[in-house]
Scaffold this active site. Structure first.
Site, mmCIF file in Angstrom:
data_model
loop_
_atom_site.group_PDB
_atom_site.id
_atom_site.type_symbol
_atom_site.label_atom_id
_atom_site.label_comp_id
_atom_site.label_asym_id
_atom_site.label_seq_id
_atom_site.Cartn_x
_atom_site.Cartn_y
_atom_site.Cartn_z
ATOM 1 N N LYS A 62 -1.147 -11.234 -4.917
ATOM 2 C CA LYS A 62 -0.906 -9.882 -4.412
ATOM 3 C C LYS A 62 0.423 -9.298 -4.868
ATOM 4 O O LYS A 62 0.628 -8.087 -4.785
ATOM 5 C CB LYS A 62 -0.973 -9.867 -2.886
ATOM 6 C CG LYS A 62 -2.356 -10.142 -2.367
ATOM 7 C CD LYS A 62 -3.328 -9.076 -2.824
ATOM 8 C CE LYS A 62 -4.700 -9.351 -2.273
ATOM 9 N NZ LYS A 62 -5.664 -8.353 -2.725
ATOM 10 N N SER A 66 -9.146 -19.263 0.439
ATOM 11 C CA SER A 66 -9.956 -18.339 -0.368
ATOM 12 C C SER A 66 -10.154 -18.913 -1.777
ATOM 13 O O SER A 66 -11.184 -18.682 -2.411
ATOM 14 C CB SER A 66 -9.309 -16.961 -0.442
ATOM 15 O OG SER A 66 -8.054 -17.026 -1.062
#
Lengths: 92, 316
Positions: B44, B258
């Site tokens: 991110k 994830s």
């Protein structure tokens, strides 16, 4: 054997509260018709009047998104597992 | 080059490492792009830094500005780090069912957290942030789900890095959240090596997260373009945890949950390629390290216990 279908919370009003139901059919469209015969109103929630999957409904056959495998024409068979989920924002 | 003017300048250029133990054959190989090697430890950072710099260029952000963002953690942590360096205030709208480590990191970087209800997951956080943005004209919502700079970060960074490091790549597998990674990388690959298959792995959470009041409250990120994907898989917590543990046990890579979901999809592709007798170089994204998820219970006890512990949590 039949095809196992997981139903999201929001659609369980059609399945008497059941999380999982069973159905049969050679394609996803046929399976949804069979489910609708047993659980009235379900098809309307999944398929639009134009005969397409509702924009905010995702359907997975054995975990694969059917929009990439032929959508409602996706072939299904006994022993397959189908999951229906509303489209929601992922964690990011 | 390994010397940088500041932490933010060290963004990207992450390693691509082979998986000698998990790759099924010498002809079908798996490669991990280690995005935990970014400034705050997640992929991110690419989106956050690129979105902030785009807003600065457009004049939307000036010192003292307030940034508002719906985020379940990693994007917020990246934004918070940059915001503190550059004198912006940051408010994150975050579902209450996210791990404690993510909250602590945000607070450490000086961000303010507004909690959204667990029921409804990120959907609720997005809706709440949009309401707040409408009430406060002077707040700047970068909006990762619809900001083209998010995908652009991967078009300019992630994808060209991968293609330069592994010109023989045949498949690219990444997580589907904002869709920024997949959209940006796919656009680059389709322009520069059109045969690459682009595959999405989407985390499947517990029921709480899908608790909409009606189907029309559903959400598809504005960045999403299905024509840029070749297939999309839904991965539940059992498979995600199993693969996360396999990755650390067999390859030494300690990743977040994830990443386990993404690896699961990548291994599924690998099996198909072996069965078809084809050669394949499959690249998948390691989104972040496992540190922020230790408290979820995913790394201890049996798989059943770990999976039960994740019920109701936003684990990706």
């Amino acid at each position: 054997m039949a095809i196992q279908v997981r139903i999201p919370t929001i659609l369980r009003t059609h399945t008497g509260g059941n999380k999982t139901v069973e159905g049969s059919g050679a394609t996803l469209a046929a399976l949804i018709d069979d489910l609708d015969a047993q659980h009235s109103g379900l098809k309307n929630r999944l398929v639009t009047e134009e005969g397409k999957l509702h924009r905010f409904v995702n359907v997975y056959v054995n975990d694969e998104d059917v929009r990439f495998t032929g959508a409602l024409d996706t072939q299904v068979k006994d022993g397959d597992s189908v999951t229906i989920l509303p489209a929601v924002a992922g964690g990011c | 080059m390994a010397r940088f003017a500041s932490l933010v300048d060290s963004l990207g250029g992450t390693p691509l490492v082979g998986l000698p133990s998990l790759s099924p054959t010498a002809d079908v190989r798996l490669w991990a792009k280690l995005e935990d090697h970014n400034p705050t430890g997640s992929i991110k950072d690419r989106a956050a830094i690129t979105m902030i710099e785009a807003a600065e260029k457009e004049g939307r952000l000036q010192p003292g500005s307030t940034i508002l963002e719906p985020t379940s953690g990693n994007t917020g942590i990246s934004l918070a780090m940059v915001a503190r360096q550059r004198g912006y205030r940051l408010i994150c709208v975050m579902p209450e069912n996210t791990s404690i480590e993510r909250r602590q990191l945000l607070e450490m970087y000086g961000a303010q957290i507004i909690s959204s209800p667990a029921a409804g997951g990120s959907n609720q956080a997005v809706a709440m942030a949009k309401e707040l943005a409408a009430e406060h004209d002077d707040w700047v919502m970068l909006y990762q789900y619809g900001n083209p700079a998010n995908a652009q970060a991967h078009y300019e960074g992630t994808a060209p890095e991968i293609l330069a490091d592994l010109p023989s790549i045949t498949h690219f597998v990444a997580g589907l959240g904002t869709t920024g990674t997949l959209m940006g990388c796919s656009r680059y690959f389709r322009e520069h090596k059109p045969g690459i298959q682009v595959i999405a792995a989407e985390p499947r959470y517990g029921e709480l997260v899908y608790g909409l009041r009606n189907i029309d409250e559903g959400f598809i990120p504005e960045l999403y373009d299905a024509s840029l994907l070749d297939s999309r898989f839904s991965v539940g917590p059992d498979d995600a945890i199993h693969r996360t543990r396999q990755l650390v046990e067999r390859e030494g890579i300690f990743a977040g949950i994830s990443t386990g979901a993404i690896l699961h999809a990548a291994l599924g592709i690998a099996d198909k390629e072996v069965a078809a007798g084809r050669k394949a170089d499959i690249v998948f994204i390691v989104c972040d390290g496992g540190w922020k998820y230790l408290s979820t219970g995913a790394y201890a006890g049996t798989l059943e216990e770990a999976s039960a512990a994740l019920e109701g949590q936003l684990w990706a």
